[in-house]
Design an enzyme around this catalytic site. Structure first.
Site, short mmCIF file in Angstrom:
data_model
loop_
_atom_site.label_atom_id
_atom_site.label_comp_id
_atom_site.label_asym_id
_atom_site.label_seq_id
_atom_site.Cartn_x
_atom_site.Cartn_y
_atom_site.Cartn_z
CG LEU C 224 -1.91 1.18 1.29
CD1 LEU C 224 -2.92 1.10 0.18
CD2 LEU C 224 -2.58 1.23 2.65
CG ASP C 225 -0.47 4.72 0.42
OD1 ASP C 225 -1.21 4.67 -0.57
OD2 ASP C 225 -0.86 5.05 1.55
CD GLU C 226 6.24 2.05 0.76
OE1 GLU C 226 7.06 2.44 -0.10
OE2 GLU C 226 6.29 2.43 1.96
#
Lengths: 282, 282, 282, 282
Positions: C224-226
């Site tokens: 997530l968000d990476e």
């Protein structure tokens, strides 16, 4: 006619501005600049006023202000504008921020008195020499850190230093030093905080593949890279740049951001507001 | 508690802030925001204050202000914050600025009442319809221009329009219209003024090979593209972009700049200062 | 004359450009644009070529390319420029990114075919209707998530969707969906990553007191968000802005960044390079 | 392994890239970077290639290139990357651009050889001295201008100067000098051209009330302030800044823009394209 800078922080309430403007009117002051801000979150009021008046005795001016405003439980700072802040610059081996600060200082852009350069390395001595500034070599090892910091604080006291500027000073200050100078130590971190805290931020930024890199000037607190932010800026990068390229590109941003933060502070434009800052930028 | 916006412009002198803050204190007002500026060049003082107080009768508030400040020969504007400005949007065939304004208005970003859309073409009617706004078709030819502008001014009067927004309205207003509404007509020019005045600025910009293009929101005066500037912004372009690419890229900047200028105006943040503006941006 | 887009990714070695340019020369192609990049870190070579030639049978062009370049173990994508990518837009309740994408699409700025809008809420249906697009309501609860995602993947398959755009879609996609569409899901995160991952980034940004806020368009991965970053932008904020103000200001940046990322992808300008991207921006 | 920079400009036609890449393949070169651009307006093709190969004799490499590409009527520049361009810096009394260039040069950011500083005033001599550079004092009056420029051109010839950098050199070069060094003189103009040509641009900008000021690096031609633009940048200003403030703020932008332009030129990234430039920025 002498000019003064007046900074006020207090719990927000009705009548503050009127009380201070009344005090200034009472001594025949002419307001040149005034900014104020009420933070509904923290309940604090902040104001900065630059004014001129015939009265050249700061004690008289101060008494007039205190008389009208004593009831507000305010933190008041008043100084003639020509009594400038005294700054000490700490540096390690990267010299670009030091050079930039000194160049701007000599060019008249930074209205403060730089009283010396302190470093844990000897490499920047010639730069200090060129500007006729004392260079204080304070080498440090893990074992000698307490003594080294004690000598640093001695220097701060002896030279009546108002502001310690960490211009890429690569040592982490102990909690004691941080607590001794709240709101009086400014660091430049070479990333857009809170991204890439800690060591080698340009390498972290390269690995993450960001499209903008940045720099952050902040007050130093015991909580590393978490101090209140004063100024930030970014610059665009792309896939073709290596981590070393980012470091080179980032130098420009570091210099700009640090010098802006120092100038804002030197003009009494920066206020602590809990974990944040209020900055009355011109 | 009702909140008010107070705007003051007057020749700079000692005691203005104190007089106004005294008037506000006298009616028990709590200042929420205040900005002021003295222009040493023009000798003018500008202030904007947002405050709240128990008094809900604007006439009472106004009287209190006038009593304390009558001696300053000030131009004073006072309004309850919920008595919003009334705006009319003029457009021709390019619809992006109109769409953007209406979208932001519906989203609550523009604190004013949009009372209609006026155009010399019929193409944007469906957009006005979708937002439930009256659409006024006022076609124009060189011969009918005087009558068309008369009808436009009728509309301004009938709808009690405070602000006329030229959202890519491709007609040059006559001197009479400009003079009838000083500081009340905002235009978006699709270049970074003073570069590329006049027609086809993106083609001019491409021919000149600039590396940044921009947009300018300004008050309209009889002097084409020379009115006081409210807001500007730029965006980077390169050798690979054609003039048509510039026009497409520029649309984003036009929208942003125009909507910012309109919002600043709607919040009484924009003051005329001879050929320049004072903008108290939030 | 038909124009084509050719994308190549392969381990870097000598002779790649010559082989591809030879293939193009062999079919009488005229190169309109070409960009390439060799990443010394990952050892990968990337190239994008836009060319035109008389041959209108893509299979013939493909065979010519393969014959000259088969030895490079390259991942080759070739398509006639008018065979556009097919995109599905996912949205929840915030509609600004959806509106912006559809407006730009209609204005001809986004060279892809938008085949529909999917949402877990019904609020954006009128927007899809206005553009004549199918609106797929796929409500979701923790219990129904597997089935809902199965229906989403069905939709992707049935509509032959090349790109899924998460335009403020407030659901976290499961690893299965992420893995099913590597490099084919673009999300807009409303912060300048890696700062302020996760929920309520504007509130995080306000609490931290940053001086710039931003938005990040990135490929969605199971982490997530990476995911690899495609585009980022920031905008300046100050002490006077509340968290809600930041959210409002941030909307403009979100829209700009997402639409840029989608346009770049639609033009085959974005390549995955392990955890980073290569973006041949025009 | 030696690395080379190859620059090509020619009328656009089919097969150019293949011919050059074939020439490079023939000598076993490994392409490190390559950019090309075809301008449909001017009909010109531009390419820049950085490559490495075992062949250390530039004449052999050149012959290989010429053999494959002679038929294209191309302007070809080839040099080993370590044979750096030679630059002379001209300055008057403002020293910030000079200081910045020399600092970056010493820090390794500018891959060229600075062979001296020339000035019509003596004030910058100590700066040149500090960097161990020859300082050439060439005072000038209206009467002595022809002789002074003759001595300047002598210096250019004697020192084999490739690039003359006007780092706030406050003299207008005659047409003869401009024509003697086309594409080899870079000037920094302290405004965002084409706005505010001529003298005192910051005062012009203040009077006009612009909200952004900028700087422009451009090639010098006989047409004052009209030469092809290489790089531009802007910075935000407001109503509170005086013309002197603008000049101070602008210095940062001037430095950044000039050093970027010089670096781009030093890396053979800047091409003349009639009245415009092609810049392959990294």
């Amino acid at each position: 006619m002498p000019s003064y800078l007046l900074s006020v922080t207090c719990p927000d309430t009705v009548g503050i501005i009127h009380a201070f403007s009344g005090a200034l009117l009472g001594i025949g002051a002419n307001v040149l600049e005034q900014e104020q801000f009420s933070d509904t979150g923290t309940g604090l009021f902040f104001a900065r006023t630059r004014f001129e008046c015939d009265e050249s005795d700061v004690a008289v001016v101060r008494a007039a202000v205190d008389e009208q405003t004593g009831r507000f439980d305010a933190s008041v700072v008043l100084r003639p504008e020509d009594v400038r802040r005294r700054a000490l610059i700490a540096v390690s081996q990267y010299d670009h921020c030091l050079r930039d600060l000194l160049y701007r200082w000599q060019a008249g852009e930074l209205p403060l008195d730089i009283v010396g350069v302190v470093s844990n390395h000897d490499v920047c001595r010639p730069i200090a020499d060129r500007y006729g500034l004392p260079f204080h070599l304070l080498p440090v090892t893990p074992d000698t850190k307490p003594e080294q910091e004690a000598r640093l604080l001695d220097l701060v006291r002896d030279e009546r230093v108002d502001l310690l500027v960490l211009a890429r000073y690569m040592q982490i200050l102990s909690d004691d030093v941080c607590r001794a100078m709240p709101g009086r130590i400014i660091n430049i971190h070479h990333s857009f905080l809170p991204g890439f805290k800690g060591a080698r931020p340009y390498h972290q930024a390269h690995a993450r593949g960001v499209k903008l890199i940045g720099a952050t000037a902040h007050f130093v607190t015991a909580d590393l890279d978490e101090g209140p932010i004063i100024e930030q800026q970014v610059v665009r990068v792309g896939h073709a740049q290596t981590a070393d390229d980012l470091a080179e590109i980032g130098r420009d941003v570091e210099q700009l951001v640090l010098s802006r933060a120092v100038r804002l502070w030197a003009q009494d434009r920066v206020f602590l507001n809990r974990e944040r800052t209020v900055v009355f930028s011109s």
